[in-house]
Design a protein around this motif. Structure first.
Motif, PDB file in Angstrom:
ATOM      1  N   ALA A 461      62.441  47.294  32.222  1.00  0.00           N
ATOM      2  CA  ALA A 461      62.737  48.597  32.846  1.00  0.00           C
ATOM      3  C   ALA A 461      63.939  48.484  33.769  1.00  0.00           C
ATOM      4  CB  ALA A 461      61.520  49.092  33.612  1.00  0.00           C
ATOM      5  N   ARG A 462      63.995  47.399  34.528  1.00  0.00           N
ATOM      6  CA  ARG A 462      65.133  47.222  35.436  1.00  0.00           C
ATOM      7  C   ARG A 462      66.430  47.044  34.660  1.00  0.00           C
ATOM      8  NH1 ARG A 462      65.311  41.982  39.127  1.00  0.00           N
ATOM      9  NH2 ARG A 462      66.419  41.215  37.278  1.00  0.00           N
ATOM     10  N   LYS A 463      66.368  46.292  33.568  1.00  0.00           N
ATOM     11  CA  LYS A 463      67.552  46.082  32.744  1.00  0.00           C
ATOM     12  C   LYS A 463      68.059  47.401  32.163  1.00  0.00           C
ATOM     13  CE  LYS A 463      68.507  41.569  32.487  1.00  0.00           C
ATOM     14  NZ  LYS A 463      69.869  41.012  32.627  1.00  0.00           N
ATOM     15  N   ARG A 464      67.135  48.227  31.727  1.00  0.00           N
ATOM     16  CA  ARG A 464      67.534  49.512  31.145  1.00  0.00           C
ATOM     17  C   ARG A 464      68.168  50.415  32.214  1.00  0.00           C
ATOM     18  NH1 ARG A 464      62.177  50.617  27.354  1.00  0.00           N
ATOM     19  NH2 ARG A 464      62.691  49.026  25.760  1.00  0.00           N
ATOM     20  N   LEU A 465      67.586  50.364  33.413  1.00  0.00           N
ATOM     21  CA  LEU A 465      68.130  51.169  34.502  1.00  0.00           C
ATOM     22  C   LEU A 465      69.539  50.701  34.859  1.00  0.00           C
ATOM     23  CD1 LEU A 465      67.743  53.414  36.593  1.00  0.00           C
ATOM     24  CD2 LEU A 465      66.679  51.706  38.111  1.00  0.00           C
ATOM     25  N   GLU A 466      69.730  49.392  34.898  1.00  0.00           N
ATOM     26  CA  GLU A 466      71.057  48.854  35.183  1.00  0.00           C
ATOM     27  C   GLU A 466      72.049  49.265  34.100  1.00  0.00           C
ATOM     28  OE1 GLU A 466      70.584  44.675  35.513  1.00  0.00           O
ATOM     29  OE2 GLU A 466      69.676  44.733  37.528  1.00  0.00           O
ATOM     30  N   HIS A 467      71.564  49.276  32.868  1.00  0.00           N
ATOM     31  CA  HIS A 467      72.437  49.654  31.759  1.00  0.00           C
ATOM     32  C   HIS A 467      72.865  51.126  31.876  1.00  0.00           C
ATOM     33  CE1 HIS A 467      74.145  49.483  27.752  1.00  0.00           C
ATOM     34  NE2 HIS A 467      73.465  50.614  27.432  1.00  0.00           N
ATOM     35  N   VAL A 468      71.932  51.966  32.276  1.00  0.00           N
ATOM     36  CA  VAL A 468      72.250  53.398  32.451  1.00  0.00           C
ATOM     37  C   VAL A 468      73.248  53.582  33.592  1.00  0.00           C
ATOM     38  CG1 VAL A 468      71.296  55.629  33.122  1.00  0.00           C
ATOM     39  CG2 VAL A 468      70.077  54.186  31.473  1.00  0.00           C
ATOM     40  N   ASN A 469      73.037  52.872  34.682  1.00  0.00           N
ATOM     41  CA  ASN A 469      73.929  52.998  35.837  1.00  0.00           C
ATOM     42  C   ASN A 469      75.337  52.511  35.502  1.00  0.00           C
ATOM     43  OD1 ASN A 469      71.905  54.073  37.421  1.00  0.00           O
ATOM     44  ND2 ASN A 469      71.267  52.059  38.247  1.00  0.00           N
TER      45      ASN A 469
END
Length: 472
Positions: A461-469
């Motif tokens: 989840a954190r990786k996906r959030l970083e990717h979106v940001n």
């Protein structure tokens, strides 16, 4: 204990129950000691009885053989005495003159009687001499009168023969017949020599005293009416076993049997020892009830067996007394180890509870990559129970590409012996997930590495959030 298995906690021990079990254990030990001593004593008794019985049998066979030799020697002495009388040439020559008609019976008596009377002095047990012609007619008689019933059956033969013992005026006598042979080898007459049988009786009595047995020792021979018995010593034979003894005499003289035999009689098993006396038609017989004969062996074996049982019992008791401090020490150490084990079990349960209630995946592997321990999160994500997963490698749980990656990292941790923190991918039902893994080596008490521990936290989840940001 396998690290992947839960160990149930040990319930507390009831002191009363423990005391009862201890008493039961002691009772079993005592019973075991008694049974062991009885078994050893019984085996010792049986073995010793067999040995003692064989010694008794060997001893009686030796005694009977010795007795037979003594009686044979006595018979030879009697025959030699009879032969000495017939070998006197002067009285033989007078007999030949009488047979040739050169002298009459009175002249023969006048010359021969003093000579035969002198011959009676050769031995104190020689009691009578009768000189017969070849037809068996009485010519001269010196000393006791010899009844025809005591003459040997084959007294006409050209060799010395032994008759059957018999009573003369209440005294037992034995007659030996000896042919009178001239220098040409012709028989010219017969001498009948009567002997007192006290020496033979004394020989058999000595045997009984040496043997210290209740059995019967006697001479058996075949008479006109069947088997006859003489010189009985010891306990006289019972009438209801006479038939068995008769059979033994017949078979021994026929050469069919000789030695020691156990036969069944109306009185029970009996011991019969029989040996033919050479140069005669006599059989030496020893008879005894088997129960009486083997009684000394039973008594001795029972005494020794009982003594062995007592000694074994004492030995076991002393051994237990000597090892009791060691047993108490082991029991104390066992109690200590049990308490330590309880503490370890409690500690493991606490640790497992902590591991099972974290959201991270936690696992232990040995140096070969085999799983030793996993937590509940691992089971839920990869659908393997702890029991199923134990001992498996990554290649049996994950696809090959994933397993290769995991194994490479594990080897690096084991080689460098240092903590390693890195990102990894692990397959889930909905695809690969990103994990932040911390892996470090595990050491035993000697400092040697025996495996590694991994703690992997899902950071997808954190990786996906970083990717979106990053794309915003």
């Amino acid at each position: 204990m396998q690290l992947s298995e839960k160990t149930p906690s040990t319930p507390p021990i009831d002191p009363l129950l423990a005391g009862k079990r201890l008493k039961q254990l002691r009772l079993r030990v005592v019973l075991g000691m008694l049974i062991t001593s009885i078994l050893i004593g019984t085996v010792a008794t049986l073995l010793l009885y067999r040995s003692q019985a064989e010694q008794l049998e060997t001893a009686i066979l030796f005694e009977v053989a010795l007795q037979k030799t003594a009686i044979k020697s006595e018979i030879s002495r009697l025959k030699n005495l009879a032969a000495q009388i017939t070998s006197r040439s002067r009285i033989r020559q007078e007999l030949e003159k009488y047979q040739n008609g050169l002298i009459g019976l009175d002249a023969l008596n006048a010359f021969t009687r003093p000579k035969l009377a002198d011959a009676l002095r050769l031995a104190p047990d020689m009691v009578g001499i009768s000189r017969l012609d070849n037809d068996g007619r009485l010519l001269i008689e010196v000393g006791e009168v010899i009844p025809k019933s005591l003459r040997p059956v084959d007294f006409h033969a050209d060799s010395i023969h032994l008759g059957m013992p018999g009573l003369v005026d209440g005294r037992q006598r034995l007659v030996v017949s000896a042919p009178i042979i001239n220098p040409k080898g012709d028989k010219v007459g017969i001498d009948l020599v009567a002997f007192d049988t006290n020496r033979i009786s004394d020989t058999i009595q000595d045997f009984t005293r040496r043997q210290q047995s209740r059995g019967s020792v006697q001479i058996g021979a075949l008479g006109p009416a069947g088997a006859e018995y003489y010189f009985a010593s010891g306990e006289a034979e019972k009438s209801d076993i006479r038939g068995f003894l008769d059979s033994e005499v017949h078979e021994t003289l026929a050469g069919a049997i000789e030695g020691l035999h156990i036969v069944e009689t109306p009185q029970g098993n009996s011991i019969i020892v029989h040996q033919k006396i050479d140069d005669s038609a006599w059989v030496l017989l020893f008879f005894d009830q088997a129960n009486d004969f083997y009684a000394p062996a039973r008594t001795h074996a029972a005494y020794v067996g009982f003594s062995v049982s007592i000694l074994v019992l004492i030995g076991i008791f002393l051994t237990l007394r000597l090892v009791r401090p060691l047993v108490d020490h082991i029991s104390l150490e066992n109690d200590r180890n049990r308490k330590l084990l309880d503490k370890v079990q409690v500690s493991e349960e606490r640790l497992q509870s902590i591991l099972d209630n974290t959201s991270s995946v936690i696992y232990l592997k040995d140096c070969d990559g085999k799983y030793l321990l996993i937590n509940r999160r691992f089971e839920e994500l990869f659908h393997l129970s702890r029991e199923e997963n134990f001992g498996k490698t990554d290649y049996e749980v994950f696809p090959k590409e994933t397993a290769d990656a995991f194994r490479a990292v594990d080897n690096k941790v084991l080689e460098t012996e240092e903590l390693l923190e890195l990102d990894e991918l692990a397959p889930h039902d909905d695809g690969n997930h990103d994990y932040l893994s911390i892996k470090f080596p595990l050491h035993d008490v000697t400092g040697k590495i025996y495996g590694l521990c991994g703690i992997s936290t899902d950071i997808t989840a954190r990786k996906r959030l970083e990717h979106v940001n990053n794309f915003a």
